[in-house]
Design an enzyme around this catalytic site. Structure first.
Site, PDB file in Angstrom:
ATOM      1  N   HIS A 112       0.805  -1.381   0.076  1.00 52.67           N
ATOM      2  CA  HIS A 112      -0.009   0.045  -0.153  1.00 52.67           C
ATOM      3  C   HIS A 112       0.639   1.115  -0.004  1.00 52.67           C
ATOM      4  O   HIS A 112       0.418   2.248   0.821  1.00 52.67           O
ATOM      5  CB  HIS A 112      -1.020   0.137   1.363  1.00 52.67           C
ATOM      6  CG  HIS A 112      -2.168  -1.089   1.135  1.00 52.67           C
ATOM      7  ND1 HIS A 112      -3.188  -0.939   0.792  1.00 52.67           N
ATOM      8  CD2 HIS A 112      -1.877  -2.313   1.416  1.00 52.67           C
ATOM      9  CE1 HIS A 112      -3.854  -2.174   1.059  1.00 52.67           C
ATOM     10  NE2 HIS A 112      -3.260  -2.886   1.295  1.00 52.67           N
ATOM     11  N   ASN A 133     -10.313  -2.831   2.472  1.00 50.28           N
ATOM     12  CA  ASN A 133     -10.113  -2.462   1.063  1.00 50.28           C
ATOM     13  C   ASN A 133     -11.405  -2.460   0.156  1.00 50.28           C
ATOM     14  O   ASN A 133     -12.400  -2.400   0.761  1.00 50.28           O
ATOM     15  CB  ASN A 133      -9.604  -3.991   0.482  1.00 50.28           C
ATOM     16  CG  ASN A 133      -8.008  -4.234   0.778  1.00 50.28           C
ATOM     17  OD1 ASN A 133      -7.282  -3.178   1.294  1.00 50.28           O
ATOM     18  ND2 ASN A 133      -7.777  -5.469   0.869  1.00 50.28           N
ATOM     19  N   HIS A 154      -3.858   0.904  11.842  1.00 50.03           N
ATOM     20  CA  HIS A 154      -3.731  -0.311  12.550  1.00 50.03           C
ATOM     21  C   HIS A 154      -4.879  -1.063  12.759  1.00 50.03           C
ATOM     22  O   HIS A 154      -5.786  -0.641  13.309  1.00 50.03           O
ATOM     23  CB  HIS A 154      -2.975  -0.269  13.839  1.00 50.03           C
ATOM     24  CG  HIS A 154      -2.491  -1.185  14.405  1.00 50.03           C
ATOM     25  ND1 HIS A 154      -2.929  -2.568  13.976  1.00 50.03           N
ATOM     26  CD2 HIS A 154      -2.002  -1.692  15.763  1.00 50.03           C
ATOM     27  CE1 HIS A 154      -2.281  -3.463  14.941  1.00 50.03           C
ATOM     28  NE2 HIS A 154      -1.949  -2.914  15.917  1.00 50.03           N
TER      29      HIS A 154
HETATM   30  C1  HEM Z   1      -1.971 -11.001   7.157  1.00 50.71           C
HETATM   31  C2  HEM Z   1      -2.227 -10.024   6.321  1.00 50.71           C
HETATM   32  C3  HEM Z   1      -1.960  -8.785   6.367  1.00 50.71           C
HETATM   33  C4  HEM Z   1      -0.920  -8.146   6.528  1.00 50.71           C
HETATM   34  C5  HEM Z   1       0.465  -8.960   7.456  1.00 50.71           C
HETATM   35  C6  HEM Z   1      -0.792  -6.819   6.319  1.00 50.71           C
HETATM   36  C7  HEM Z   1       0.294  -6.000   6.633  1.00 50.71           C
HETATM   37  C8  HEM Z   1       0.162  -4.835   6.192  1.00 50.71           C
HETATM   38  C9  HEM Z   1       1.477  -3.743   6.267  1.00 50.71           C
HETATM   39  C10 HEM Z   1       2.729  -3.884   6.777  1.00 50.71           C
HETATM   40  C11 HEM Z   1       1.053  -2.510   5.805  1.00 50.71           C
HETATM   41  C12 HEM Z   1       1.695  -1.367   5.883  1.00 50.71           C
HETATM   42  C13 HEM Z   1       1.497  -0.601   6.926  1.00 50.71           C
HETATM   43  C14 HEM Z   1       2.084   0.576   7.211  1.00 50.71           C
HETATM   44  O1  HEM Z   1       3.418   0.811   6.870  1.00 50.71           O
HETATM   45  O2  HEM Z   1       1.702   1.781   7.697  1.00 50.71           O
HETATM   46  C15 HEM Z   1      -0.280  -2.830   5.398  1.00 50.71           C
HETATM   47  C16 HEM Z   1      -1.258  -1.602   4.849  1.00 50.71           C
HETATM   48  C17 HEM Z   1      -2.309  -1.796   4.458  1.00 50.71           C
HETATM   49  N1  HEM Z   1      -3.082  -3.008   4.775  1.00 50.71           N
HETATM   50 FE1  HEM Z   1      -2.609  -4.735   5.386  1.00 50.71          FE
HETATM   51  N2  HEM Z   1      -1.952  -6.592   5.779  1.00 50.71           N
HETATM   52  C18 HEM Z   1      -2.763  -7.732   5.723  1.00 50.71           C
HETATM   53  C19 HEM Z   1      -3.962  -7.986   5.192  1.00 50.71           C
HETATM   54  C20 HEM Z   1      -4.705  -6.886   4.711  1.00 50.71           C
HETATM   55  C21 HEM Z   1      -5.841  -7.165   4.620  1.00 50.71           C
HETATM   56  C22 HEM Z   1      -6.875  -8.300   4.578  1.00 50.71           C
HETATM   57  C23 HEM Z   1      -6.303  -5.672   4.191  1.00 50.71           C
HETATM   58  C24 HEM Z   1      -8.070  -5.335   4.111  1.00 50.71           C
HETATM   59  C25 HEM Z   1      -8.832  -5.761   4.653  1.00 50.71           C
HETATM   60  C26 HEM Z   1      -5.556  -4.918   4.333  1.00 50.71           C
HETATM   61  C27 HEM Z   1      -5.538  -3.508   4.302  1.00 50.71           C
HETATM   62  C28 HEM Z   1      -4.417  -2.711   4.343  1.00 50.71           C
HETATM   63  C29 HEM Z   1      -4.439  -1.245   3.932  1.00 50.71           C
HETATM   64  C30 HEM Z   1      -5.668  -0.409   3.514  1.00 50.71           C
HETATM   65  C31 HEM Z   1      -3.154  -0.849   4.113  1.00 50.71           C
HETATM   66  C32 HEM Z   1      -2.921   0.763   3.915  1.00 50.71           C
HETATM   67  C33 HEM Z   1      -3.160   1.489   5.050  1.00 50.71           C
HETATM   68  C34 HEM Z   1      -2.643   2.963   4.830  1.00 50.71           C
HETATM   69  O3  HEM Z   1      -3.352   3.633   3.870  1.00 50.71           O
HETATM   70  O4  HEM Z   1      -1.531   3.370   5.399  1.00 50.71           O
HETATM   71  N3  HEM Z   1      -4.364  -5.617   4.746  1.00 50.71           N
HETATM   72  N4  HEM Z   1      -0.773  -3.951   5.595  1.00 50.71           N
END
Ligand code: HEM
Length: 720
Positions: free
Chosen positions: A75, A148, A339
């Site tokens: 992202h 999402n 988070h």
């Molecule tokens: C085990 C599964 C997942 C892991 C380990 C994971 C991990 C991460 C990580 C490391 C980031 C970067 C966060 C940052 O640097 O601030 C991130 C961002 C994000 N994740 Fe996940 N994610 C997972 C699944 C999902 C799922 C299922 C969704 C949706 C429901 C999701 C939605 C998002 C969104 C929207 C962001 C961006 C947040 C922003 O705009 O700063 N992720 N995710």
């Protein structure tokens, strides 16, 4: 309906002391020293070496050298805006969350939309899932709904997330391709992960190439819990429903937008807010009573499944409005830290194994991305409810905690800060009973990988199905390893036989009769893979209307962008009439001419040109209008770019209108030469006389409101 106005909400007030305006100020160093010369470094003589003593040069360069921080591991590319959320009526019967009680209260929000796979500088129009992350600054602390624009996910367990992301990111030996899933490693992984098939249907659909962030749905994906003040729990799925409807571009258009304006979505969001066209979503919930947890043919804890709206309707309980752009992209959009584990009393987690892994991941990654444990003190991340605890020190600590006590229990600090009872807003985890073996495994229902993928495919309109077929032909066509393609076609065959054969036809391969590898490789090493083969499950819902974008259109043309092709001698009466009607309906129009500057109309009035044909493209607009005026149309006819503009708009199924001589340009294009069929009138082509502008404008706007005219795709040949 009156437009919501900009208000100073609690979060904006909280940010205000950090907002800096440099106008009318003197240039200083970071220590506040006024600078006399910012043009020359300090040297030993006019032609001499620069001196180490030059603390002003060193401070400036050092700061510059450290301007970049690691981008998000996923992202990375995103855009955000401020706004507010308001509940329609108290939801006390479902949850005690304070921000869902009082319809008169506006809760400030900061919302970031993103793509997943690409780097920070990649195109907005990549085929990808979009992140839809909402930070609610509630009176009880920050609540983050990190969702999402698709309601399901690729994998069922967090342990596979690094594998998924490694597979989709650019391949590690040559870092190719950027922001694209159309390559071998992604499809190699997916072809061995049948649990991803439902999500693959979504990602290969046009949902993965939205027309605008403002026209996307949002989903919390996992099942969460609502808890009432009495401690009653129910399961909840979260939805965001955009008031502008759900719309996408087409793939050929997405490819071209990536070149014409890679910031297309970012610009669109920014501009809409600057124009006062504040994006709005309704907040929806699907509620399942605790007693009904096991009454579905899928497991509520499985994030590759959705709850069909036919089984549990979405109740719309509130509205979110985005009404303010950030003051500073880096300080706000880049440094914001969402988070999935930031909850408030009244909202709790379930044991969804993907969600459980996420609860660890976000703080962990932000520690390195934002450089230490104090990123909650960055203005955009600060809670508006007071923060008091015994956490201390660490890199970049801002708060000056008074006193000698930083531990609990204590007497020296009067026992403060104190714990709160549940009746005073203290968070109490839901008292879930756990009596189980420690095991690496999942329930049997998790192994039905195809039923909901099939439901999604069947629920699509004909043109949507065709786009999925084409997307798979494109993506798998880019895969170099034949075995991966064939394995994928074999998996698609489990979803829908016609889907598999159409994709296979485009790839020039056959649908395999059997798959040579076990369908699910992610089984314990000592288990029998045959025990893990997915088998079809009889489904209570075969088709679900809510899954098709064809059922999600909005009626109006609010904020749509219409191109008006014109040159000197244009019929300004007709042009003005259309512009007036469009503006009244909330749309925007831009005059596009062979060159920049101004043009002179047939009756002598001067018109400002918004873009030349060189600096814009039909892919950046929703519809085209060509007014009459013999001289204007003759000039456009001599420009290949003008005909190309119409050919392309036609190919992308957009509405095209023309009056009087303007019709000649349409006739010279593919839109005129090759209508949908001899007998069938294309509702997306509106031709008429300038004397009937009221009728033309009405017909034009009705056609634009249909978004696209897909019947043209039955006869897709043509230039552009
Ligand atoms: C085990 C599964 C997942 C892991 C380990 C994971 C991990 C991460 C990580 C490391 C980031 C970067 C966060 C940052 O640097 O601030 C991130 C961002 C994000 N994740 Fe996940 N994610 C997972 C699944 C999902 C799922 C299922 C969704 C949706 C429901 C999701 C939605 C998002 C969104 C929207 C962001 C961006 C947040 C922003 O705009 O700063 N992720 N995710």
């Amino acid at each position: 309906m009156p437009k919501p106005t900009k208000t100073i909400d609690a979060k904006s007030a909280d940010l205000a002391p950090f907002v800096q305006d440099d106008s009318d100020q003197y240039l200083t160093t970071d220590q506040g020293l006024r600078i006399n010369d910012d043009q020359n470094s300090l040297k030993g003589g006019e032609r001499g070496p620069s001196l180490l003593e030059d603390f002003i040069l060193r401070e400036k360069i050092t700061h510059f050298d450290h301007e970049r921080i690691p981008e998000r591991v996923v992202h990375a590319r995103g855009s955000a805006a401020h706004g507010y959320f308001q509940v329609y009526e108290s939801q006390a019967h479902l949850t005690k969350a304070a921000f869902l009680q009082d319809p008169s209260a506006k809760t400030p929000v900061f919302v970031r939309f993103s793509t997943v796979a690409g780097s920070r500088g990649s195109s907005d129009l990549a085929r990808d899932v979009r992140g839809f992350a909402v930070k609610f600054y509630t009176s009880e602390g920050n609540y983050d709904l990190v969702g999402n624009n698709m309601p399901v996910f690729f994998i069922q367990d967090a342990v596979k997330f690094p594998d998924l992301i490694h597979a989709v990111k650019p391949e590690p030996h040559n870092e190719i391709p950027q922001a694209a899933s159309a390559h071998d490693t992604f499809w190699d992984f997916i072809s061995l992960m049948p649990e991803s098939m439902h999500m693959i249907m979504w990602v290969m659909s046009d949902r993965a190439i939205p027309r605008s962030f403002r026209m996307m749905e949002g989903f919390g994906v996992h099942t969460f819990r609502f808890i009432t003040a009495d401690g009653k729990s129910s399961f909840v799925k979260f939805h965001w429903k955009p008031l502008l409807g759900v719309h996408s571009v087409v793939w050929n258009e997405a490819l071209k937008i990536s070149g014409q304006d890679p910031d297309f979505h970012r610009r669109d969001l920014w501009q809409a807010i600057e124009d006062g066209d504040f994006p709005e979503w309704e907040f929806g919930v699907q509620i399942v009573d605790d007693e009904d947890e096991h009454n579905f043919d899928f497991d509520l804890l499985d994030p590759t499944k959705l709850i069909p709206e036919e089984l549990v309707p979405v109740q719309r309980i509130g509205k979110m409005v985005l009404n303010r752009n950030p003051d500073n992209f880096f300080a706000e959009t880049e440094q914001v830290a969402y988070h999935a584990g930031h909850v408030v009393p009244g909202i709790d987690f379930t044991n969804d194994p993907l969600l459980q892994g996420r609860l660890f991941s976000y703080t962990d990654t932000q520690l390195i991305r934002l450089g230490g444990p104090n990123f909650h003190e960055i203005p955009i991340n600060r809670s508006i409810s007071p923060v008091h605890n015994n956490q201390r020190d660490g890199s970049m600590r801002q708060v000056l905690n008074k006193g000698r006590v930083s531990y609990a229990p204590n007497t020296l600090g009067g026992g403060c800060p104190m714990q709160s009872g549940a009746d005073m807003g203290g968070f109490v985890s839901y008292l879930e009973t756990i009596n189980a073996h420690k095991i690496r495994g999942k329930t049997e229902k998790f192994f039905d990988h195809f039923s909901q993928a099939a439901m999604f495919f069947k629920s699509q309109a004909g043109w949507e199905q065709e786009h999925i077929v084409k997307a798979l032909q494109f993506e798998l066509g880019k895969v170099e390893t034949q075995g991966i393609r064939v394995r994928m076609v074999g998996l698609l065959n489990h979803i829908d036989v016609s889907l598999a054969s159409r994709v296979a036809q485009g790839l020039g391969c056959a649908v395999p009769k059997t798959l040579t590898l076990p369908l699910n490789m992610s089984v314990p090493a000592d288990a029998n893979p045959d025990d893990y083969q997915p088998s079809p499950v009889p489904k209570s819902v075969g088709m679900s209307a809510a899954l098709s974008m064809a059922n999600q259109r909005s009626d109006g043309i609010k904020t749509r962008k219409i191109a008006i092709l014109a040159a000197d001698g244009v019929d300004e009466t007709a042009l003005n009439a259309i512009q007036k009607a469009l503006v009244k309906a909330g749309a925007q129009s831009k005059i596009i001419a062979p060159r920049g500057g101004t043009l002179t109309g047939r009756a002598g009035s001067e018109l400002q040109i918004d873009h030349s044909l060189l600096t814009t493209s039909s892919v950046l607009f929703d519809a085209v209008y060509i007014p009459g005026g013999a001289k204007s149309v003759a000039a456009l006819l001599s420009e290949a770019q003008a005909t190309h503009f119409i050919n392309e708009a036609y190919k992308h199924c957009k509405t095209i209108a023309a009056t009087d001589e303007g019709r000649e340009l349409v006739e010279a294009s593919h839109a005129g030469a090759n209508p949908v069929g001899e007998q069938e009138k294309d509702p997306g082509i509106v031709l008429g006389a300038g004397t009937k502008m009221t009728n033309i404008a009405a017909e034009f706007m009705e056609a634009i409101a249909r978004h696209r005219h897909w019947s043209r795709e039955k006869n897709p040949s043509g230039p552009a």
